[in-house]
Design a protein around this motif. Structure first.
Motif, PDB file in Angstrom:
ATOM      1  N   ALA A 159       7.315 -21.212  14.747  1.00 50.95           N
ATOM      2  CA  ALA A 159       7.638 -19.837  15.132  1.00 50.95           C
ATOM      3  C   ALA A 159       8.207 -19.053  13.957  1.00 50.95           C
ATOM      4  O   ALA A 159       7.901 -17.867  13.767  1.00 50.95           O
ATOM      5  N   THR A 160       9.031 -19.728  13.137  1.00 48.62           N
ATOM      6  CA  THR A 160       9.606 -19.073  11.957  1.00 48.62           C
ATOM      7  C   THR A 160       8.523 -18.759  10.942  1.00 48.62           C
ATOM      8  O   THR A 160       8.507 -17.676  10.336  1.00 48.62           O
ATOM      9  N   LEU A 161       7.593 -19.700  10.749  1.00 51.08           N
ATOM     10  CA  LEU A 161       6.497 -19.470   9.810  1.00 51.08           C
ATOM     11  C   LEU A 161       5.627 -18.302  10.256  1.00 51.08           C
ATOM     12  O   LEU A 161       5.193 -17.482   9.437  1.00 51.08           O
ATOM     13  N   THR A 162       5.368 -18.210  11.549  1.00 50.80           N
ATOM     14  CA  THR A 162       4.551 -17.104  12.065  1.00 50.80           C
ATOM     15  C   THR A 162       5.213 -15.761  11.756  1.00 50.80           C
ATOM     16  O   THR A 162       4.541 -14.793  11.383  1.00 50.80           O
ATOM     17  N   LYS A 163       6.541 -15.696  11.897  1.00 51.43           N
ATOM     18  CA  LYS A 163       7.256 -14.463  11.560  1.00 51.43           C
ATOM     19  C   LYS A 163       7.148 -14.156  10.065  1.00 51.43           C
ATOM     20  O   LYS A 163       6.982 -13.007   9.658  1.00 51.43           O
TER      21      LYS A 163
ATOM     22  N   ALA B 270       3.615 -10.148   1.330  1.00 56.17           N
ATOM     23  CA  ALA B 270       4.275 -10.792   0.186  1.00 56.17           C
ATOM     24  C   ALA B 270       4.471 -12.278   0.432  1.00 56.17           C
ATOM     25  O   ALA B 270       4.274 -13.102  -0.467  1.00 56.17           O
ATOM     26  N   THR B 271       4.854 -12.637   1.660  1.00 53.99           N
ATOM     27  CA  THR B 271       5.037 -14.045   1.996  1.00 53.99           C
ATOM     28  C   THR B 271       3.712 -14.787   1.911  1.00 53.99           C
ATOM     29  O   THR B 271       3.632 -15.892   1.363  1.00 53.99           O
ATOM     30  N   CYS B 272       2.677 -14.193   2.449  1.00 50.15           N
ATOM     31  CA  CYS B 272       1.366 -14.855   2.487  1.00 50.15           C
ATOM     32  C   CYS B 272       0.839 -15.151   1.091  1.00 50.15           C
ATOM     33  O   CYS B 272       0.342 -16.242   0.818  1.00 50.15           O
ATOM     34  N   ILE B 273       0.958 -14.178   0.186  1.00 55.14           N
ATOM     35  CA  ILE B 273       0.428 -14.401  -1.160  1.00 55.14           C
ATOM     36  C   ILE B 273       1.292 -15.388  -1.929  1.00 55.14           C
ATOM     37  O   ILE B 273       0.794 -16.189  -2.730  1.00 55.14           O
ATOM     38  N   ALA B 274       2.615 -15.389  -1.662  1.00 53.00           N
ATOM     39  CA  ALA B 274       3.508 -16.351  -2.324  1.00 53.00           C
ATOM     40  C   ALA B 274       3.188 -17.773  -1.865  1.00 53.00           C
ATOM     41  O   ALA B 274       3.151 -18.705  -2.676  1.00 53.00           O
ATOM     42  N   VAL B 275       2.936 -17.950  -0.568  1.00 54.57           N
ATOM     43  CA  VAL B 275       2.566 -19.268  -0.037  1.00 54.57           C
ATOM     44  C   VAL B 275       1.196 -19.682  -0.575  1.00 54.57           C
ATOM     45  O   VAL B 275       0.982 -20.834  -0.960  1.00 54.57           O
ATOM     46  N   PHE B 276       0.279 -18.736  -0.624  1.00 54.88           N
ATOM     47  CA  PHE B 276      -1.078 -18.993  -1.131  1.00 54.88           C
ATOM     48  C   PHE B 276      -1.031 -19.536  -2.561  1.00 54.88           C
ATOM     49  O   PHE B 276      -1.748 -20.474  -2.908  1.00 54.88           O
TER      50      PHE B 276
ATOM     51  N   ILE C 266      -4.595  -8.182   3.389  1.00 53.14           N
ATOM     52  CA  ILE C 266      -3.908  -6.987   2.881  1.00 53.14           C
ATOM     53  C   ILE C 266      -3.390  -7.237   1.465  1.00 53.14           C
ATOM     54  O   ILE C 266      -3.511  -6.380   0.575  1.00 53.14           O
ATOM     55  N   ALA C 267      -2.848  -8.428   1.249  1.00 53.54           N
ATOM     56  CA  ALA C 267      -2.301  -8.749  -0.068  1.00 53.54           C
ATOM     57  C   ALA C 267      -3.392  -8.811  -1.135  1.00 53.54           C
ATOM     58  O   ALA C 267      -3.176  -8.419  -2.279  1.00 53.54           O
TER      59      ALA C 267
ATOM     60  N   LEU D 263      -8.322 -20.118  11.012  1.00 52.81           N
ATOM     61  CA  LEU D 263      -7.163 -19.594  10.294  1.00 52.81           C
ATOM     62  C   LEU D 263      -6.191 -18.918  11.247  1.00 52.81           C
ATOM     63  O   LEU D 263      -6.606 -18.249  12.201  1.00 52.81           O
ATOM     64  N   ASN D 264      -4.907 -19.085  10.993  1.00 52.40           N
ATOM     65  CA  ASN D 264      -3.875 -18.383  11.737  1.00 52.40           C
ATOM     66  C   ASN D 264      -4.159 -16.878  11.636  1.00 52.40           C
ATOM     67  O   ASN D 264      -4.213 -16.331  10.532  1.00 52.40           O
ATOM     68  N   PRO D 265      -4.392 -16.182  12.758  1.00 50.42           N
ATOM     69  CA  PRO D 265      -4.804 -14.773  12.697  1.00 50.42           C
ATOM     70  C   PRO D 265      -3.798 -13.872  11.994  1.00 50.42           C
ATOM     71  O   PRO D 265      -4.187 -12.923  11.296  1.00 50.42           O
ATOM     72  N   ILE D 266      -2.504 -14.157  12.153  1.00 52.04           N
ATOM     73  CA  ILE D 266      -1.482 -13.333  11.483  1.00 52.04           C
ATOM     74  C   ILE D 266      -1.539 -13.564   9.980  1.00 52.04           C
ATOM     75  O   ILE D 266      -1.466 -12.617   9.182  1.00 52.04           O
ATOM     76  N   PHE D 267      -1.698 -14.833   9.574  1.00 50.41           N
ATOM     77  CA  PHE D 267      -1.806 -15.134   8.142  1.00 50.41           C
ATOM     78  C   PHE D 267      -3.061 -14.488   7.558  1.00 50.41           C
ATOM     79  O   PHE D 267      -3.029 -13.894   6.479  1.00 50.41           O
TER      80      PHE D 267
END
Length: 457
Positions: free
Chosen positions: A23-27, A33-39, A114-115, A104-108
């Motif tokens: 749940a925290t990861l989904t948020k 910015a989070t997505c590209i940093a994780v990527f 976008i990133a 793929l996680n739709p939110i991710f």
């Protein structure tokens, strides 16, 4: 982003995120910015999978995805799939034909798009600011960042500047991370084995390790983990030398900003200033860069000679104190010090948990510009000797045990030895001298067996 050195396991961003609830990861994934940093932190093959599935909105059969990669890279395929699953970037879902597939996680997916290709809303930290007469240049920010960070390191080595500028909050993080510990006989915390290893890491790894331990305490401080992490990722996309507004930040973020300020990740002229400057420490933190040259305002200062002498052209008490971790300092002048690498000084460092490779790496990273002109920055004989001193120490292994001797007969000795061996607690034996050593844990069982045997006979 971070490394594993000696006994100190320095977590990276990916391992920290894997420990968070889904749940925290989904948020977290709700911000680009989070997505590209994780990527950036993912294995190369994981990134390839994401790029190929970026515009696919239905599950793809797992067998099809597996066929995209050669069967020769089984280990890499396993690591890639494991990372994507543990970070909840993709999930298992049946295909329209009923086959097991990946989606793929739709939110991710939405926010990584976008990133990568643009769009979305402007980040709050990028809000425009009016120009001011006096701005802070890159050189000032680099100097400020390293001065603040070195306050933490000064405290760890116990130098004369150890209490100048370090906050009680930073000290608590050092204690929690196991880099220092409280001793009843000492008024101040003392450095631990992990702390010695930490001191010889490059700056970017040190900052990562410190911040990851800080993030584990965020919720206990009443702050919001998702909000703080998102802001930390946003910082990595900002421009050094440019200032940004604090307008619109929550009270939680403003407190977090002050904690970052204390260790040099951001600069603010005043605590309640409406603007801040990110420093190189913050920008490189989650940018995917491995920067060993963050200390740009202090060039290399170490020269190592074939006679094992180490010359330090520096007036920094911290730098000299760090050399003292593995060198015997013999001369000290205002801006110049001389030390020597000896068997005992290196073995003392090894006993503290520092490895030979860490010593060599530290000498190479901080080599003087004159040494950098040479083919070998450190004489090969010196590097070889440091490694040999480590190997020499590793030849011995120590185990606690109990000595059994003075057996009246060979039969008694062999009976007890065989019992200890069958029990798996025999450490060593010498049949001709009728002596044996049993592990501390197995001593009670062997002793009881021997007493019963003596009573029966």
């Amino acid at each position: 982003m971070a490394t594993t050195t000696g006994n100190l396991k320095c977590k990276n961003l990916q391992s920290f995120l894997k420990s968070l609830p889904s749940a925290t990861l989904t948020k977290l994934y709700s911000h680009p910015a989070t997505c590209i940093a994780v990527f950036r932190e993912l294995p190369l093959l994981s990134r390839q999978y994401i790029m190929r599935l970026l515009f696919v909105e239905q599950p793809i059969p797992q067998a099809v995805i597996s066929s995209w990669v050669s069967q020769d890279v089984v280990k890499q395929k396993f690591e890639a799939v494991e990372s994507l699953c543990e970070l909840h970037i993709w999930n298992e879902a049946p295909t329209p034909g009923g086959l097991p597939g990946w989606l793929l996680n739709p939110i991710f997916r939405k926010n990584i798009k976008i990133a990568l290709i643009g769009g979305g809303q402007t980040w709050e930290v990028c809000a425009p600011l009016e120009k001011v007469k006096k701005t802070r240049d890159v050189q000032f920010l680099d100097s400020y960042a390293m001065d603040r960070w070195e306050c933490v390191l000064h405290f760890m080595v116990g130098s004369q500047q150890s209490h100048e500028g370090i906050s009680a909050d930073a000290v608590r993080i050092l204690l929690q991370a196991g880099l220092m510990r409280n001793e009843e006989t000492e008024t101040n915390p003392v450095i631990t084995t992990d702390g010695f290893q930490f001191l010889l890491m490059d700056t970017s790894t040190q900052v990562w390790y410190f911040m990851l331990n800080y993030l584990e305490t965020v919720e206990s401080r009443g702050l919001h983990l998702v909000e703080c992490l998102t802001f930390l990722f946003q910082l990595s996309f900002l421009t050094i030398g440019k200032d940004y507004s604090t307008e619109g930040m929550t009270e939680s973020l403003l407190i977090f900003l002050q904690h970052l300020r204390e260790v040099g990740l951001v600069y603010q002229r005043k605590r309640r200033s409406g603007r801040f400057h990110p420093t190189r420490l913050a920008i490189n933190l989650a940018s995917g860069l491995k920067d060993n040259s963050l200390d740009v305002h202090r060039p290399g200062y170490i020269l190592v000679e074939t006679n094992y002498r180490v010359y330090a052209y520096s007036d920094s008490q911290l730098q000299v104190a760090l050399l003292g971790l593995f060198c015997e300092l013999i001369y000290r002048f205002p801006n110049f010090s001389v030390g020597i690498l000896t068997r005992e000084s290196v073995r003392q460092a090894l006993r503290s948990g520092i490895t030979a490779e860490q010593i060599i790496n530290y000498l190479q990273i901080h080599a003087h510009q004159e040494a950098m002109k040479e083919k070998c920055v450190i004489p090969p004989t010196v590097m070889d000797q440091i490694r040999l001193w480590e190997v020499e120490r590793d030849r011995f292994s120590f185990k606690e045990g109990v000595l059994y001797s003075q057996f009246l007969s060979q039969n008694d000795f062999e009976l007890l030895r065989n019992y200890a061996r069958d029990l798996g607690v025999l450490v060593w034996d010498n049949s001709s001298k009728r002596v044996m050593v049993v592990s501390r844990a197995g001593h009670d069982d062997v002793k009881r067996f021997w007493k019963r045997h003596r009573q029966d006979h």
